[in-house]
Design an enzyme around this catalytic site. Structure first.
Site, short mmCIF file in Angstrom:
data_model
loop_
_atom_site.label_atom_id
_atom_site.label_comp_id
_atom_site.label_asym_id
_atom_site.label_seq_id
_atom_site.Cartn_x
_atom_site.Cartn_y
_atom_site.Cartn_z
N ALA A 1 0.79 -1.28 -0.05
CA ALA A 1 0.03 -0.12 0.13
C ALA A 1 1.03 1.08 0.00
O ALA A 1 2.05 1.18 0.39
CB ALA A 1 -0.97 0.01 1.44
N PHE A 2 0.33 2.32 -0.53
CA PHE A 2 1.08 3.57 -0.55
C PHE A 2 1.74 4.18 0.64
O PHE A 2 2.57 4.95 0.69
CB PHE A 2 0.03 4.82 -1.36
N LYS A 3 0.94 3.68 1.80
CA LYS A 3 1.54 4.09 3.22
C LYS A 3 2.90 3.78 3.48
O LYS A 3 3.55 4.11 4.31
CB LYS A 3 0.39 3.69 4.14
N ASP A 4 3.39 2.72 2.96
CA ASP A 4 4.67 2.13 3.16
C ASP A 4 5.85 3.45 2.95
O ASP A 4 6.73 3.47 3.76
CB ASP A 4 5.16 1.10 2.13
N ALA B 1 5.45 5.83 5.96
CA ALA B 1 5.84 4.95 7.21
C ALA B 1 7.34 4.61 7.32
O ALA B 1 7.78 4.77 8.42
CB ALA B 1 4.97 3.70 7.47
#
Ligand SMILES: *Cc1c(COP(=O)(O)O)cnc(C)c1O
Length: 437
Positions: A105-108, A111
């Protein structure tokens, strides 16, 4: 670079303070005091640069005053161990695939960047343990837990709504162990977010332990997301498709689209943005009426966007506060759309049948919003495909009547054993739990 609070009632903070604290003491969100624009020749040359080089250039602009460039380059390099390719879906519409990172997911991106930056400050200052509290409707928890896994000096508490995240998402943050604890809250995502916010405001708790957030509240998490907007532009410019760019962003807490707006403020040539919502459409309502009315979230099949009170709305308002009529300017730059579960499913089905491209429910909102936005022949539409469809395998399979493949990365998580602590949504029980730590 100093950071001010969107509520303007907190002292200016250094980057380190803004990252370690997350939220300002007046409950506002931190904003950089100024946003540098990149030179036009830098923008024109993006197409000749690697993702890593592009990201370093952008990172330098935000964080260059505060971190030595070698260290910053290393943080960027470790963050971006994967590509974010642009893939043509049909005619002038492209998918910016942001799901090639460790948790798909793009949140990698945000994060991993934040974990490394925070880890760097903790080591440099010899800080005592920092505790990251993160509320998740699914994807944030997995990206943050994996991004922070094993980083010395940091413990992560992931709060998630019981029974409201997909089994694949759940195993990505409940099976890790080490410095990651999953808290299963009997409530909604908004309840989880409220618990985290209350914890930050609680004096007793803050005396007891050092707390910070890893939601897109944190500048170190949301700002790096601007990297992939520049990278998308670079890839499309290379094929002569970047002149009239329309970027559609499936939005929940509005951190991702705000990072896009920052890229725009830095000079990235974008014609307009499209904010795609599921039934949680308070932003669309704001565009239509000029009035922002947060309300409780409703569950949908695009559950990472089930947000009734998008925290980054405050940042968008702050960005546009330089104008006499912010609402008008926002409407000029951003269009809004909302989709029901049935509409999302219909888009996924049609797109699969027509093009064989498998959309996840979030990307489907972004894609459909571009179709509805009626691009002209000269415009190129890019939607952010924010998660791999296999993260929502149950939903996707039943809609497409297919059996989509689960990438090996994801399968590895599913072999682990679930460990979580169950709590009610009452702040008292959460607080007592943390006080015993
Ligand atoms: C988090 C998330 C979103 C929404 O992003 P925001 O920055 O909260 O607007 C969209 N799609 C997926 C898959 C997500 O995980």
């Amino acid at each position: 670079m100093k950071y001010y609070s969107t509520n303007k009632k907190a002292p200016l903070a250094s980057l380190e303070e803004a990252v370690v604290k997350g939220l300002a003491c007046d409950k506002g969100l931190y904003m950089p005091e100024y946003i540098d624009t990149l030179d036009e020749d830098v923008i024109a040359n993006l197409k000749n640069m690697s993702f890593h080089e592009i990201a370093c250039t952008v990172a330098q602009s935000f964080f260059g005053e505060d971190i030595e460039s070698e260290i910053l380059d290393k943080i960027v390099k470790e963050t971006l161990s994967f590509e974010t390719p642009v893939v043509q879906v049909k005619e002038n519409i492209y998918s910016l695939e942001l799901f090639h990172g460790p948790t798909l997911a793009f949140k990698d991106v945000g994060a991993r960047f934040m974990a490394r930056l925070l880890g760097y400050f903790i080591k440099k200052e010899g800080l005592k343990q920092v505790n990251v509290l993160v509320a998740t409707s699914g994807d944030t928890g997995s990206a943050v837990a994996n991004g922070f896994l094993g980083v010395p000096g940091i413990h992560v508490y992931v709060l998630y709504p019981k029974g409201k995240v997909s089994p694949i998402q759940e195993c990505q943050f409940t099976t890790l162990g080490q410095n990651i604890t999953a808290l299963e809250i009997d409530g909604t995502f908004d309840d989880c977010q409220a618990l985290v916010k209350s914890a930050f405001m609680d004096d007793e708790l803050n005396k007891h332990m050092k707390l910070t957030s890893a939601n897109s509240i944190n500048v170190a998490r949301f700002l790096p997301q601007s990297f992939f907007y520049f990278n998308a532009y670079a890839q499309l410019d290379k094929i002569g498709k970047a002149d009239e760019l329309v970027i559609s962003v499936p939005s929940g807490n509005f951190g991702n689209i705000t990072a896009g707006l920052f890229a725009y403020w830095m000079g990235l040539p974008v014609k307009r943005f499209v904010a795609a919502n599921n039934r949680n459409d308070v932003f669309l309502e704001y565009l239509r009426t000029g009035v922002y009315t947060p309300r409780p979230s409703v569950p949908t099949i695009a559950n990472a966007m089930d947000v009734g009170a998008p925290s980054n709305f405050a940042r968008i308002m702050d960005l546009f506060s330089v104008y006499d009529n912010p609402h008008k300017e926002i409407c000029n730059l951003i269009s809004g759309y909302r989709f029901t579960d049935e509409e999302i499913a219909e888009t996924m089905k049609q797109t699969y049948n027509e093009t064989k491209y498998i959309l996840d429910p979030h990307g489907a909102c972004g894609y459909q919003a571009l179709l509805d936005n009626k691009l002209t022949a000269n415009e190129t539409g890019v939607f952010l495909e924010t998660a791999h469809p296999a993260k929502f395998k149950g939903t996707v399979d039943s809609i497409l009547n297919a059996d989509i493949k689960i990438p090996a990365k994801l399968q590895a998580f599913m072999k682990g054993e679930k460990q979580s602590v169950e709590l009610t949504k009452a702040f008292g029980s959460f607080k007592n739990y943390l006080l015993e730590k």
